[in-house]
Write an enzyme that holds these catalytic residues in place. Structure first.
Site, PDB file in Angstrom:
ATOM      1  N   ASN A  44       0.838  -1.189   0.000  1.00  0.00           N
ATOM      2  CA  ASN A  44       0.000   0.000   0.000  1.00  0.00           C
ATOM      3  C   ASN A  44       0.882   1.251   0.000  1.00  0.00           C
ATOM      4  O   ASN A  44       1.966   1.273   0.596  1.00  0.00           O
ATOM      5  CB  ASN A  44      -1.039   0.007   1.130  1.00  0.00           C
ATOM      6  CG  ASN A  44      -0.486  -0.232   2.509  1.00  0.00           C
ATOM      7  OD1 ASN A  44       0.568  -0.848   2.685  1.00  0.00           O
ATOM      8  ND2 ASN A  44      -1.188   0.241   3.515  1.00  0.00           N
ATOM      9  N   ALA A  48      -0.700  12.100   1.551  1.00  0.00           N
ATOM     10  CA  ALA A  48      -1.179  13.152   2.452  1.00  0.00           C
ATOM     11  C   ALA A  48      -2.599  13.582   2.068  1.00  0.00           C
ATOM     12  O   ALA A  48      -3.374  14.024   2.921  1.00  0.00           O
ATOM     13  CB  ALA A  48      -0.228  14.346   2.410  1.00  0.00           C
ATOM     14  N   CYS A  55      -4.075   0.561  -2.456  1.00  0.00           N
ATOM     15  CA  CYS A  55      -3.896  -0.707  -1.743  1.00  0.00           C
ATOM     16  C   CYS A  55      -2.778  -1.546  -2.364  1.00  0.00           C
ATOM     17  O   CYS A  55      -2.462  -1.422  -3.557  1.00  0.00           O
ATOM     18  CB  CYS A  55      -5.174  -1.529  -1.805  1.00  0.00           C
ATOM     19  SG  CYS A  55      -6.550  -0.863  -0.877  1.00  0.00           S
ATOM     20  N   GLU A  57      -2.875  -4.751  -3.101  1.00  0.00           N
ATOM     21  CA  GLU A  57      -3.352  -5.676  -4.135  1.00  0.00           C
ATOM     22  C   GLU A  57      -3.434  -4.991  -5.489  1.00  0.00           C
ATOM     23  O   GLU A  57      -3.024  -5.544  -6.516  1.00  0.00           O
ATOM     24  CB  GLU A  57      -4.748  -6.204  -3.765  1.00  0.00           C
ATOM     25  CG  GLU A  57      -4.795  -7.039  -2.501  1.00  0.00           C
ATOM     26  CD  GLU A  57      -5.045  -6.211  -1.238  1.00  0.00           C
ATOM     27  OE1 GLU A  57      -4.598  -5.042  -1.172  1.00  0.00           O
ATOM     28  OE2 GLU A  57      -5.686  -6.751  -0.322  1.00  0.00           O
ATOM     29  N   CYS A  86     -10.164  -5.362   0.127  1.00  0.00           N
ATOM     30  CA  CYS A  86     -11.285  -4.408   0.151  1.00  0.00           C
ATOM     31  C   CYS A  86     -12.127  -4.578  -1.114  1.00  0.00           C
ATOM     32  O   CYS A  86     -11.714  -5.228  -2.084  1.00  0.00           O
ATOM     33  CB  CYS A  86     -10.771  -2.981   0.287  1.00  0.00           C
ATOM     34  SG  CYS A  86     -10.159  -2.265  -1.251  1.00  0.00           S
ATOM     35  N   CYS A  89     -10.483  -3.594  -4.474  1.00  0.00           N
ATOM     36  CA  CYS A  89      -9.489  -4.568  -4.952  1.00  0.00           C
ATOM     37  C   CYS A  89     -10.168  -5.827  -5.481  1.00  0.00           C
ATOM     38  O   CYS A  89      -9.724  -6.408  -6.471  1.00  0.00           O
ATOM     39  CB  CYS A  89      -8.503  -4.910  -3.843  1.00  0.00           C
ATOM     40  SG  CYS A  89      -7.392  -3.520  -3.473  1.00  0.00           S
TER      41      CYS A  89
HETATM   42  N1  THU Z   1      -5.200  -1.777   2.509  1.00  0.00           N
HETATM   43  C1  THU Z   1      -4.577  -2.568   1.585  1.00  0.00           C
HETATM   44  O1  THU Z   1      -3.529  -2.211   1.038  1.00  0.00           O
HETATM   45  N2  THU Z   1      -5.131  -3.765   1.303  1.00  0.00           N
HETATM   46  C2  THU Z   1      -6.189  -4.309   1.951  1.00  0.00           C
HETATM   47  O2  THU Z   1      -6.557  -5.441   1.656  1.00  0.00           O
HETATM   48  C3  THU Z   1      -6.882  -3.540   3.000  1.00  0.00           C
HETATM   49  C4  THU Z   1      -6.445  -2.131   3.150  1.00  0.00           C
HETATM   50  C5  THU Z   1      -4.557  -0.509   2.888  1.00  0.00           C
HETATM   51  C6  THU Z   1      -5.236   0.746   2.463  1.00  0.00           C
HETATM   52  C7  THU Z   1      -4.697   1.724   3.474  1.00  0.00           C
HETATM   53  O3  THU Z   1      -3.423   2.184   3.063  1.00  0.00           O
HETATM   54  C8  THU Z   1      -4.517   0.893   4.733  1.00  0.00           C
HETATM   55  O4  THU Z   1      -4.463  -0.450   4.299  1.00  0.00           O
HETATM   56  C9  THU Z   1      -5.631   1.065   5.757  1.00  0.00           C
HETATM   57  O5  THU Z   1      -6.875   0.893   5.178  1.00  0.00           O
END
Ligand code: THU
Length: 131
Positions: A44, A48, A55, A57, A86, A89
């Site tokens: 991820n 800012a 994300c 994925e 999420c 994704c």
């Molecule tokens: N996030 C991901 O990268 N993948 C997931 O499967 C769930 C959430 C990230 C998004 C954000 O940067 C942080 O996790 C908190 O939501």
């Protein structure tokens, strides 16, 4: 659990170390296995301007597609709490691999749960709906 899958979970755990998550402090790594056996990783990347964050994925999918790969067998995701991809994704993964195997692991590459994309995204909207 095949050695391919162990390798994928390890790659996701390594990718997690590159996560840029100063706002949520929630680091995620991903590793996507192509049908040809290549691995594309992602983490991820927050911003800012929070809404621009990406994300792990989707970072992995976009890297793979940008390198010409569109056929995927499995994705491993590394996080330190319970979780699964999420909704955004899930939708992006569905575009290329509706039945993708999803392996969730911890920060040491240990498998914690396993599912498939079609289980996580029932009644999807996809490319076939546009024809
Ligand atoms: N996030 C991901 O990268 N993948 C997931 O499967 C769930 C959430 C990230 C998004 C954000 O940067 C942080 O996790 C908190 O939501």
């Amino acid at each position: 659990m095949t050695s391919d899958h162990q390798q994928l979970l390890a790659a996701a755990a390594r990718a997690r170390q590159n996560a840029y998550a100063p706002y949520s402090n929630f680091k995620v790594g991903a590793a996507l296995l192509t049908e040809t056996g290549e691995i594309f990783t992602g983490c991820n990347v927050e911003n800012a301007s929070y809404g621009l964050s990406m994300c792990a994925e989707r970072t992995a999918v976009f890297k793979a597609v940008a390198e010409g790969q569109r056929s995927f067998k499995a994705i491993a995701i590394s996080l330190t709490s319970d979780g699964s991809p999420c909704g955004a994704c899930r939708q992006v993964l569905h575009e290329f691999a509706p039945n993708l195997l999803i392996l969730i692991g911890d920060d040491s590459g240990q498998l914690t749960s396993q599912t498939t994309l079609d289980a996580l995204l029932p009644n999807p909207f996809g490319p076939n709906n546009l024809t």
